[in-house]
Scaffold this motif. Sequence first.
Motif, short mmCIF file in Angstrom:
data_model
loop_
_atom_site.label_atom_id
_atom_site.label_comp_id
_atom_site.label_asym_id
_atom_site.label_seq_id
_atom_site.Cartn_x
_atom_site.Cartn_y
_atom_site.Cartn_z
N ILE A 89 0.88 -1.19 0.00
CA ILE A 89 0.00 0.00 0.00
C ILE A 89 0.90 1.22 0.00
N GLY A 90 0.85 1.99 -1.11
CA GLY A 90 1.77 3.12 -1.30
C GLY A 90 2.59 2.86 -2.55
N ASN A 91 3.08 3.94 -3.16
CA ASN A 91 3.76 3.82 -4.45
C ASN A 91 4.92 4.78 -4.53
N ASP A 140 8.07 6.81 5.87
CA ASP A 140 7.58 7.85 6.78
C ASP A 140 6.51 7.36 7.76
N ASN A 176 0.89 8.64 8.16
CA ASN A 176 -0.47 8.41 7.68
C ASN A 176 -0.93 7.01 8.11
N ALA A 206 8.84 6.07 -2.32
CA ALA A 206 10.19 5.53 -2.09
C ALA A 206 10.18 4.19 -1.35
N ARG A 258 8.91 12.70 -4.64
CA ARG A 258 8.13 13.74 -3.92
C ARG A 258 8.91 15.06 -3.75
N ILE A 260 2.20 18.52 -0.21
CA ILE A 260 2.97 17.27 -0.18
C ILE A 260 2.68 16.33 -1.36
N LYS A 261 1.66 16.64 -2.12
CA LYS A 261 1.32 15.74 -3.23
C LYS A 261 1.45 16.44 -4.57
N ILE A 280 9.45 21.88 4.04
CA ILE A 280 8.40 21.91 3.01
C ILE A 280 7.93 23.33 2.75
N ILE A 316 19.67 19.79 1.05
CA ILE A 316 18.74 20.63 0.27
C ILE A 316 19.45 21.88 -0.23
N PRO A 325 15.86 8.84 1.57
CA PRO A 325 16.77 7.69 1.55
C PRO A 325 16.42 6.65 2.60
N LYS A 351 -7.62 3.37 -3.46
CA LYS A 351 -7.30 3.62 -2.05
C LYS A 351 -7.56 2.38 -1.20
N ALA A 352 -6.61 2.05 -0.33
CA ALA A 352 -6.85 0.99 0.65
C ALA A 352 -7.64 1.62 1.80
N LEU A 361 -0.96 -0.74 -4.50
CA LEU A 361 -2.19 0.07 -4.42
C LEU A 361 -1.79 1.50 -4.10
N SER A 362 -2.26 2.44 -4.89
CA SER A 362 -1.93 3.83 -4.58
C SER A 362 -3.15 4.71 -4.77
C1 LIG Z 1 7.98 19.23 -0.71
C2 LIG Z 1 8.77 18.09 -0.12
C3 LIG Z 1 10.16 18.12 -0.19
C4 LIG Z 1 10.91 17.09 0.36
N1 LIG Z 1 12.26 17.16 0.25
C5 LIG Z 1 13.01 16.14 0.73
C6 LIG Z 1 14.43 16.15 0.56
O1 LIG Z 1 15.01 17.10 0.02
N2 LIG Z 1 15.14 15.08 1.04
C7 LIG Z 1 14.53 14.02 1.65
O2 LIG Z 1 15.22 13.08 2.05
N3 LIG Z 1 13.18 13.99 1.82
C8 LIG Z 1 12.42 15.02 1.37
N4 LIG Z 1 11.05 14.97 1.54
C9 LIG Z 1 10.46 13.84 2.26
C10 LIG Z 1 10.32 12.61 1.35
O3 LIG Z 1 9.58 12.98 0.22
C11 LIG Z 1 9.64 11.49 2.12
O4 LIG Z 1 10.45 11.14 3.23
C12 LIG Z 1 9.44 10.24 1.25
O5 LIG Z 1 8.68 10.55 0.10
C13 LIG Z 1 8.74 9.15 2.07
O6 LIG Z 1 8.45 8.07 1.24
P1 LIG Z 1 7.31 7.01 1.64
O7 LIG Z 1 7.35 5.98 0.57
O8 LIG Z 1 7.49 6.60 3.04
O9 LIG Z 1 5.93 7.82 1.61
P2 LIG Z 1 5.28 8.92 0.68
O10 LIG Z 1 6.27 9.50 -0.27
O11 LIG Z 1 4.56 9.85 1.57
O12 LIG Z 1 4.23 8.09 -0.18
C14 LIG Z 1 3.15 7.39 0.39
C15 LIG Z 1 2.20 7.05 -0.71
O13 LIG Z 1 1.14 6.23 -0.19
C16 LIG Z 1 -0.10 6.67 -0.70
N5 LIG Z 1 -1.19 6.28 0.21
C17 LIG Z 1 -1.41 6.75 1.45
N6 LIG Z 1 -2.50 6.16 2.00
C18 LIG Z 1 -2.97 5.29 1.06
C19 LIG Z 1 -4.06 4.38 1.04
N7 LIG Z 1 -4.89 4.26 2.09
N8 LIG Z 1 -4.26 3.64 -0.07
C20 LIG Z 1 -3.43 3.76 -1.14
N9 LIG Z 1 -2.36 4.60 -1.16
C21 LIG Z 1 -2.13 5.35 -0.07
C22 LIG Z 1 0.08 8.19 -0.77
O14 LIG Z 1 -0.83 8.81 -1.62
C23 LIG Z 1 1.50 8.28 -1.31
O15 LIG Z 1 1.51 8.16 -2.70
C24 LIG Z 1 10.27 16.00 1.00
C25 LIG Z 1 8.87 15.96 1.07
C26 LIG Z 1 8.13 16.99 0.52
C27 LIG Z 1 6.63 16.94 0.59
#
Ligand SMILES: Cc1cc2nc3c(=O)[nH]c(=O)nc-3n(C[C@H](O)[C@H](O)[C@H](O)COP(=O)(O)OP(=O)(O)OC[C@H]3O[C@@H](n4cnc5c(N)ncnc54)[C@H](O)[C@@H]3O)c2cc1C
Length: 421
Positions: free
Chosen positions: A6-8, A272, A239, A10, A41, A125-126, A151, A320, A291, A77-78, A31-32
Motif C-alpha cells: 500500500i503506497g507507491n 515515513d 499516515n 520511495a 516527492r 505534499i502531493k 516543506i 537541500i 533515503p 485507495k486501501a 495500491l496507490s
Molecule cells: C515538498 C517536499 C520536499 C521534500 N524534500 C526532501 C528532501 O530534500 N530530502 C529528503 O530526504 N526527503 C524530502 N522529503 C520527504 C520525502 O519525500 C519522504 O520522506 C518520502 O517521500 C517518504 O516516502 P514514503 O514511501 O514513506 O511515503 P510517501 O512519499 O509519503 O508516499 C506514500 C504514498 O502512499 C499513498 N497512500 C497513502 N495512503 C494510502 C491508502 N490508504 N491507499 C493507497 N495509497 C495510499 C500516498 O498517496 C503516497 O503516494 C520531502 C517531502 C516533501 C513533501
Amino acid sequence: MKYVLIGNSAAAIGAVEGIRKVDKKGTITILSDEPYHTYSRPLISYYLADKVTEDQMRYRPEDFYALHGVQFLGGRKALAVKTGEKTVVTAEGDIPYDKLLIATGSKPIVPPVPGLDREGVYTFIKFDDVKKIKEVAAPGKRAVVVGAGLIGMKAAEALVQCGVETTVLDLSDRILSSILDTRAAEMVKAHAETKGVAFKLNNTVVEVRGDNKVSSVLLKDNNELPCDIVIVAIGVTPNLDVIKESDIKYNRGILVDEKMQTSVPDVYAAGDVSEGYDLLYGGQRVLPILPNAYMQGEIAGQAMAGAEVQFGGGFAFNAIGLFGLPMNTAGIANPEGSEYEIMVDESSQDKCYRKIVLKNDRVVGFILLNSIDRSGILTGLIREQADVKAFKQDLIRQDFGYIHFAPDVRKAKLTGGKAGD
Ligand SMILES: Cc1cc2nc3c(=O)[nH]c(=O)nc-3n(C[C@H](O)[C@H](O)[C@H](O)COP(=O)(O)OP(=O)(O)OC[C@H]3O[C@@H](n4cnc5c(N)ncnc54)[C@H](O)[C@@H]3O)c2cc1C
C-alpha cells in the motif's frame, strides 16, 4: 506468494526491488490512492517552478512496473486492513495477501484555524497539490506560507520563482528550526530575503478570511495580511488511517522490528509511516526522509521474501538547496547539554557555515552551509560511530579529508577493509 504493497513512493519502490532480489516469481500488487506513476516527492516544488517536467519527476523509468512484474493499481485507495482474513479492503473489493507492506507515508498536519476550507488554501505534499497551485501562482499574486520548515521553505522558493509575492510565517523565532541552529537559520533567512521572501517569525495565522476565496489572513499579532494563496506547511505526521482499526501496533508511527515487520506477522511497514531504529538516539523514531524510506522498504521487501536481513538503523539527514544555497545537515545538530562538544567555522562573507557536533569523541551531527564537500565523510563517521579522538581538531578544517585519519583507518577507508587489516 502474493505481495501487496500500500503506497507507491520511495518505501514501496524499495520493497519491490528488495522482493525481486530474492523472489523473481511471486505476484506484487501496488495500491496507490494517487493515480500517477511513482514520482520523486521532493521534486514537486521544482515542478511548480517549471524546473522539471512531469516525465522528469519519475522516480523510476516508465517500464518499471512491467520489468518487475508489478500489477499497479493507481487511483485505488486501501480503506482498511483485515489481518485475520489477510485482506486489504478497497471500495472495489477486497484484495488478499500473503505478505503485506504498509508504505502510506506522511500526511500534512492541518491546524484548527477557521477559514481553511476557503478556495486558495493548499497543502504541499502531493503532486495534485502543486498541480492546483500551478493554476493560480502567477506574477501579481500574493501568498502566505504557514510554516518555515523544509516543506514551507521549498514552497516559498517555488512561489517566488513563479513571480508570487511570498510571506513565510512561523511560530518559532527561526526558520528551519528542526535542522538548523540560530546562526545558520539567520544566514539562510537573510539569503532568502535577498531573493524576495518576506518573513514574519514568532507569528502565525489565526483566521483565514474572504468570501468563498481567501482574501487575507489574520495573524496572531492582530495584523491582517492580504493574500490570494495560503499554503499550510506546519509539518507532517505518519499516515496511519488504513491501520487505525486493525490490531497493528503504533505509537507515533507503526512499530516495527529490525526486519521492518509490524506487531502482526506477515505485515510489514516502511518509510515515513513507520518508526525505524535511529542510530543516534538509540531508539525507534519516525525518520521522514527519502533515503531512509527507500532503505527501509528494501529491507522490508527482502524480509517479506524470506531473506535474513536487518535494518541497521538510520539518522536524520537532509541535503537541500534554497535559492542556490546548498546545505547539508545530519543527526543531532543543535544539541543541549554539556556532554556535547561543538566546533564551528564561519565565514559570513561567502555565506559559509560549518558546525560539527561530537559526543564521547564520536561525530553525532553537523550543519554545512554553502560548503558541503565533506558531507559524505562526516556522514560515514556518524554511521560508523568512529572514534575521532586522534584527529578531531582537523574535522572542522575546510580541507579535512582521509589524509587526516590515522594511517590504519585511512588505509582501511581507501581499500574498503577494516582498520588493522
Ligand atoms: C515538498 C517536499 C520536499 C521534500 N524534500 C526532501 C528532501 O530534500 N530530502 C529528503 O530526504 N526527503 C524530502 N522529503 C520527504 C520525502 O519525500 C519522504 O520522506 C518520502 O517521500 C517518504 O516516502 P514514503 O514511501 O514513506 O511515503 P510517501 O512519499 O509519503 O508516499 C506514500 C504514498 O502512499 C499513498 N497512500 C497513502 N495512503 C494510502 C491508502 N490508504 N491507499 C493507497 N495509497 C495510499 C500516498 O498517496 C503516497 O503516494 C520531502 C517531502 C516533501 C513533501
